[in-house]
Write a protein that holds these residues in place. Structure first.
Motif, PDB file in Angstrom:
ATOM      1  N   ILE A 144       0.854  -1.186   0.000  1.00  0.00           N
ATOM      2  CA  ILE A 144       0.000   0.000   0.000  1.00  0.00           C
ATOM      3  C   ILE A 144       0.888   1.234   0.000  1.00  0.00           C
ATOM      4  CG2 ILE A 144      -1.793   1.268   1.253  1.00  0.00           C
ATOM      5  CD1 ILE A 144      -2.513  -1.437   2.592  1.00  0.00           C
ATOM      6  N   GLY A 178       1.323   3.734  -5.496  1.00  0.00           N
ATOM      7  CA  GLY A 178       0.088   3.767  -4.709  1.00  0.00           C
ATOM      8  C   GLY A 178      -0.988   4.638  -5.321  1.00  0.00           C
ATOM      9  N   ASP A 209      -2.642   5.425   2.257  1.00  0.00           N
ATOM     10  CA  ASP A 209      -1.956   5.340   0.975  1.00  0.00           C
ATOM     11  C   ASP A 209      -1.309   6.688   0.687  1.00  0.00           C
ATOM     12  OD1 ASP A 209      -1.418   5.401  -1.879  1.00  0.00           O
ATOM     13  OD2 ASP A 209      -2.635   3.594  -2.041  1.00  0.00           O
ATOM     14  N   SER A 254       6.724   0.463  -6.060  1.00  0.00           N
ATOM     15  CA  SER A 254       6.912   1.165  -4.785  1.00  0.00           C
ATOM     16  C   SER A 254       8.091   0.585  -4.019  1.00  0.00           C
ATOM     17  CB  SER A 254       5.633   1.065  -3.946  1.00  0.00           C
ATOM     18  OG  SER A 254       4.562   1.746  -4.561  1.00  0.00           O
TER      19      SER A 254
END
Length: 470
Positions: free
Chosen positions: A8, A13, A397, A438
């Protein structure tokens, strides 16, 4: 044990996607305005003095040219129609972002409403509990609550802890109103709150039961058995577990500060620092006896946003260790250690004390805590760990906060929270996931701390004892 993982936040995100959608909508709108300007420029061609003069010589040609320009500007496939379509797409993207944000806020609102209802229901049921406890069913319930079955149930249903944490502020709020008499009841009616309205306010209120305390820091020397330079996130957790395992008994307040020195591309030495912060060791429920600072009160003060003496202890340890003002620093914490790490990072970003660029937390309830823009956070959470649920809120997030949620079920509350059993395998999942943007971006950004295994690095680990100085 860690069969599934959810990532997340970060550059992959939703917050970043929202920003990208908004940016795309802006680009489309600007393009539409440019097309409109081009359309007006094209329309002015017809009224140009030279064109008007040529109309006298060739009226038919002028009429055809004017018709072509008008079609290019006003026709169904002309410039103004194209500008309208661009504006329509821009508005559609903006509307999509607003719908996504509204859905998120609706989910938050429904969650808060459910927590309020649960807290109110608990207050209504409170007078009935003594009578219920004397019944056969009540006695069996009390016996069950003390058994291993209750431990297993809570380990398998950690959402109970989230609901309890979320319901606590409304329970305490309305309990204070009832116990406080007409004045507080009136405040509840007029302002909707006679006491704490949020988990942060409730934590801050409960922390007032404890004396403030102060940090006393003492050097414990070098740790020659500490792990070397970490090559990955698992290496960070191995070092954290090493310190956590040694922080027991009279050493329970100890942390370590690791100095990493390597030679940079220009031949000059580069220095960075990693700080390992274990979690709660002794709850010290009795406010009169508080020898150590990694206790219940520090949990309450850090979650409540109040001043924390343990953060002061970390600050003093960094000063004594010789951390430079501009040296990159990473704080790594388990459970309460993660709370202290984030609170320290927030404080250092505000007063420019130290350059904390990265924070890693494992099993910490940090969803409601602020993250400075200059800090990149990697939070490891176990869906079956009760402790991360205690903030009563799902992971946010955000661009500079990545939460990796794993499913690691040991059917025991304590083991679901342990570093070695749960969070070290979670860290290994982070290291082996090469596809998530990420996680890739976070690992790339942590180059000052995660060293290639073949790179020569000098590591010096010093241990510092932090305890209550009274």
């Amino acid at each position: 044990m860690t069969a599934q993982a959810e990532v997340i936040g970060g550059v992959g995100g939703l917050e970043v996607e929202y920003d990208d959608l908004s940016a795309a909508a802006h680009v489309l709108q600007e393009a539409g305005l440019d097309v409109v300007a081009t359309a007006f420029d094209a329309r002015r061609v017809v009224s140009d003095a030279g064109m008007l003069a040529s109309s006298l010589l060739d009226p038919g040609g002028f009429a055809r040219a004017e018709a072509a320009v008008l079609a290019a500007v006003l026709g169904p496939h002309g410039l103004l129609a194209a500008a309208g379509r661009l504006e329509e797409k821009s508005l559609a993207l903006r509307a999509a972002v607003l719908r996504y944000i509204a859905t998120d806020r609706l989910d938050d609102g429904l969650r808060e409403a459910r927590h309020w209802a649960e807290g109110t229901a608990l207050l209504v049921a409170l007078p009935l509990l003594p009578a219920f406890a004397t019944t056969p069913l009540g006695r069996r319930t009390v016996a069950w609550a003390r058994s291993d079955d209750a431990n297993r149930f809570l380990a398998e249903h950690p959402g109970v802890a989230e609901d309890a944490a979320g319901a606590a502020p409304s329970f305490v709020d309305e309990l204070l109103a009832v116990a406080g008499g007409p004045a507080l009841l009136g405040a509840l009616v007029l302002t909707h709150h006679a006491g704490p309205a949020t988990i942060e306010q409730e934590s801050a209120l409960l922390s007032l039961l404890y004396p403030a305390g102060s940090a006393r820091v003492a050097a414990r020397g070098r740790d020659g058995l500490a792990p070397g330079a970490p090559a990955d996130v698992a290496g960070l957790l191995i070092a954290l577990q090493h310190r956590n395992d040694l922080a027991k008994g009279d050493a329970q307040g100890e942390i370590d500060v690791r100095r990493l020195t390597r030679i940079g591309p220009a031949g000059a030495p580069l220095t960075s620092w990693i700080v390992d912060l274990p979690g709660t060791k002794d709850w010290q429920f009795d406010p009169r006896h508080r020898d150590y600072l990694n206790d219940l009160d520090t949990n309450l003060t850090t979650m409540g946003g109040r001043h924390s003496p343990r953060v002061d202890g970390v600050t003093r340890a960094l000063e004594l260790a010789g951390v430079g003002r501009d040296d990159p620093v990473m704080l790594v914490g388990h459970s309460q250690g993660g709370l202290v790490a984030l609170r320290a990072a927030e404080q250092y970003a505000a007063d420019k004390t130290f350059n904390v660029t990265h924070v890693v937390t494992a099993g910490s309830p940090t969803a409601r805590m602020a993250v400075p823009a200059s800090v990149s956070v990697l939070a490891l959470e176990n869906r079956f760990d009760v402790v991360p649920q205690l903030d009563g809120h799902p992971p946010p997030d955000q661009r500079n906060r990545i939460t990796v949620v794993v499913d690691a079920q040991s059917h025991d509350v304590g083991r679901n929270h342990e570093i070695g059993v749960t969070y070290l395998p979670a860290a290994e999942r982070v290291d082996t996931d090469l596809s998530n943007p990420s996680l890739r971006a976070w690992r790339d950004s942590a180059g000052a701390f995660l060293m290639p295994r073949d790179e020569p690095v000098s590591v010096e680990t010093t241990v510092w004892d932090i305890r209550n100085g009274g």
